[in-house]
Scaffold this motif. Sequence first.
Motif, short mmCIF file in Angstrom:
data_model
loop_
_atom_site.label_atom_id
_atom_site.label_comp_id
_atom_site.label_asym_id
_atom_site.label_seq_id
_atom_site.Cartn_x
_atom_site.Cartn_y
_atom_site.Cartn_z
N ALA A 9 0.82 -1.11 -0.01
CA ALA A 9 0.07 0.03 0.06
C ALA A 9 1.01 1.15 -0.03
O ALA A 9 1.80 1.19 0.51
CB ALA A 9 -0.81 0.06 1.21
N VAL A 10 0.53 2.06 -0.64
CA VAL A 10 1.15 3.44 -0.62
C VAL A 10 0.18 4.67 -0.14
O VAL A 10 -1.09 4.87 -0.49
CB VAL A 10 1.36 4.01 -2.22
N ALA A 11 0.62 5.23 1.00
CA ALA A 11 -0.20 6.16 1.51
C ALA A 11 0.00 7.57 1.16
O ALA A 11 1.39 7.90 1.19
CB ALA A 11 -0.12 6.13 3.15
N VAL A 12 -0.75 8.49 0.79
CA VAL A 12 -0.53 9.81 0.28
C VAL A 12 -1.11 10.85 0.82
O VAL A 12 -2.38 10.55 0.91
CB VAL A 12 -0.40 9.86 -1.51
N ARG A 13 -0.71 11.85 0.98
CA ARG A 13 -1.43 13.43 1.46
C ARG A 13 -1.18 14.24 0.25
O ARG A 13 -0.04 14.55 0.13
CB ARG A 13 -1.05 13.69 2.64
N LEU A 14 -2.31 14.81 -0.18
CA LEU A 14 -2.05 15.83 -1.25
C LEU A 14 -2.74 17.04 -0.72
O LEU A 14 -3.58 17.07 0.06
CB LEU A 14 -2.99 15.34 -2.58
N GLU A 15 -2.10 18.23 -1.13
CA GLU A 15 -2.80 19.31 -0.94
C GLU A 15 -2.57 20.34 -2.22
O GLU A 15 -1.80 20.11 -2.90
CB GLU A 15 -1.97 20.09 0.21
N GLY A 16 -3.59 21.21 -2.34
CA GLY A 16 -3.82 21.85 -3.33
C GLY A 16 -2.84 23.14 -3.21
O GLY A 16 -3.04 23.93 -2.17
N MET A 17 -1.98 23.33 -3.89
CA MET A 17 -0.96 24.58 -3.93
C MET A 17 -0.80 24.91 -5.09
O MET A 17 -0.57 24.06 -6.32
CB MET A 17 0.47 23.98 -3.17
#
Length: 143
Positions: free
Chosen positions: A123-131
């Motif tokens: 599994a790959v855990a990712v947090r994205l944020e709009g920038m």
Amino acid sequence: MATMPAVHPRHCSDPYELSEFFAPQRTSATQLPDPEPFLRNLTRGVLEVFSGVREVEQLARWVTEDAFRKLVVRSNLAARARSARGVPAKRPVHSILSVHHSAPADGVVEAVIVVASPARTRAVAVRLEGMDGRWRATSLALL
């Protein structure tokens, strides 16, 4: 000879205000594309970096500085492990089984991408944020 008028300190911009102006600007989710294609592409890129067939610098524009530094460390460790075992870098054979994501806040996406390879499922855990009008990964973890 003309003299320049003196500039009063009150008229100078505050350096803190300038740094905020040039810092990454948060972007609302309504102004961003669907995150799933980005999550799939980023996951493929990360797996290719760890397998040694892609340069980590190619992912720099998709991740924040902190996440990039961690990717560099992890890719260097993977390269050393391959070298110690005498295994050459080769293109990974992965298939993305599922992408699960949620939005805990506006302009933020947290996701888990389940990836199968011939040897195991990860599994790959990712947090994205709009920038600055696009998605950027602020955190990545290969589990």
